[in-house]
Scaffold this active site. Structure first.
Site, short mmCIF file in Angstrom:
data_model
loop_
_atom_site.label_atom_id
_atom_site.label_comp_id
_atom_site.label_asym_id
_atom_site.label_seq_id
_atom_site.Cartn_x
_atom_site.Cartn_y
_atom_site.Cartn_z
N HIS A 254 -7.82 9.55 -2.10
CA HIS A 254 -7.05 9.11 -0.68
C HIS A 254 -8.01 9.99 0.28
O HIS A 254 -8.06 9.52 1.16
CB HIS A 254 -5.74 10.06 -0.98
N TYR B 159 2.99 9.65 -0.22
CA TYR B 159 4.02 9.37 0.58
C TYR B 159 5.16 9.50 0.01
O TYR B 159 6.46 9.44 0.48
CB TYR B 159 3.92 7.81 0.60
N LYS C 101 -2.57 5.75 -4.58
CA LYS C 101 -3.85 6.83 -4.32
C LYS C 101 -3.67 8.25 -4.76
O LYS C 101 -2.70 8.66 -5.12
CB LYS C 101 -3.95 7.08 -2.75
N ASP D 65 0.95 -1.16 -0.10
CA ASP D 65 0.01 0.09 -0.04
C ASP D 65 1.05 1.16 -0.06
O ASP D 65 1.62 1.57 1.11
CB ASP D 65 -1.08 0.05 1.11
#
Ligand SMILES: NC(=O)c1ccc[n+]([C@@H]2O[C@H](COP(=O)([O-])OP(=O)(O)OC[C@H]3O[C@@H](n4cnc5c(N)ncnc54)[C@H](OP(=O)(O)O)[C@@H]3O)[C@@H](O)[C@H]2O)c1
Length: 285
Positions: free
Chosen positions: A113, A55, A80, A50
């Protein structure tokens, strides 16, 4: 169904199979740390990763996948759509950028997200629908196998479903014994939307909890393993994150014990004892 290992799968509402534990990568620094931890996860048997554009580590995740030598069709990769990439055209571009960074031809799962970022507070419903349309088209084009959402509450789901052709396959939410998210899960269940449990360890906060430690001692397991097993016993899909190889390995070893109905009840009783989900309509990003 008795779960046997990290390779076991749930079936999403569109028939796609998803490994029952995903490896989390939020706050995992890009570069060597991300690459090494994802590789450690893959070498320990995780088949589900994930990540997210936000990120900032998709390229490292992609490198670890490549290095692992594991066949693409044995892996499940989620990323996402970030808050700054909403809208039809932007979403199309964001999907292609994530694919490029990950070095993949297709994504297994792509999620919105957050439903209501600060920048779209006045027109979130409309923008989510536009983004969703681009995601539906990417799915039809074979770029994504399943599409879903994250941090959505009932009103966000209702608004999305008004114009959607595809029902989300997943809603990824903050979910652990300190926040059971009953209202959101009720909605998820209504549409056979799988509840993915992010922060299954409370981003580490629940690891010091007295009851969790007592159960860990009684089972000869770690507090993290108790919390991950709790998630699986509920039928959620936990996404534990770590950058330490020994934790990564151990967090995947949750299939040789189970929690009784009484133990589950005790753990459910921790609701409110730690952190709870951010209100997506109030989040300051
Ligand atoms: N959709 C969203 O909005 C959203 C939001 C948050 C998270 N997520 C996803 O969910 C994943 C997990 O959530 P999370 O990152 O908040 O945290 P988490 O998995 O609940 O907890 C991770 C923390 O626990 C520590 N840890 C992990 N295993 C351990 C063990 N066996 N013993 C002791 N400490 C341990 C980690 O430390 P070390 O890393 O130092 O080992 C880290 O500090 C994320 O990585 C991300 O993929 C999604």
């Amino acid at each position: 169904m008795a779960l046997r290992g990290l390779n076991d799968t749930y079936t999403l509402n569109n028939g796609v199979k998803i490994p029952v534990v995903g490896f989390g990568t939020w706050q995992t620094p890009d570069g060597e740390v991300a690459e090494k931890s994802v590789l450690a996860a893959l070498n320990s048997g995780y088949r589900h990763i994930d990540t997210a554009a936000a990120y900032g580590n998709e390229e490292s995740v992609g490198r670890a996948i490549k290095k692992s030598g594991i066949r693409r069709d044995e892996l499940f990769v989620t990323t996402k759509l970030w808050n700054s990439d909403h809208g039809y055209e932007n979403t199309k571009k964001a999907i292609d950028t994530s694919l490029m960074k990950l070095g993949l031809d297709y994504l297994d799962l792509y999620l919105i997200h957050w439903p209501n970022p600060v920048a779209m507070r006045d027109n979130w419903a409309e923008l989510n629908s536009e983004s969703w349309q681009a995601m539906e088209e990417a799915q039809k084009a074979g770029k994504i196998r399943a599409i879903g959402v994250s941090n959505f509450r009932k009103h966000h789901l209702d608004a999305l479903l008004e114009n959607a052709d595809v029902i989300p396959a997943v809603n990824q939410i903050y979910l652990n014994p300190s926040d059971l998210e009953s209202d959101v899960r009720k909605e998820n269940d209504k549409y056979q939307i799988l509840s993915e449990a992010y922060s299954p360890l409370g981003t580490g906060d629940l690891l010091g909890n007295e009851l969790v430690n007592k159960l860990a001692q009684e089972h000869g397991k770690s507090p993290a393993q108790i919390l991950i097993r709790w998630s699986l016993e509920h039928g959620f899909l936990p996404l534990p994150k770590s950058v330490h190889e020994e934790y990564i390995k151990a967090n995947g070893q949750v299939f040789d014990f189970s929690l009784s109905a009484d133990e589950m009840k005790l753990l459910d009783g921790l609701e409110g004892k730690g952190n709870s989900a951010l209100d997506p309509d109030q989040a300051n990003f």
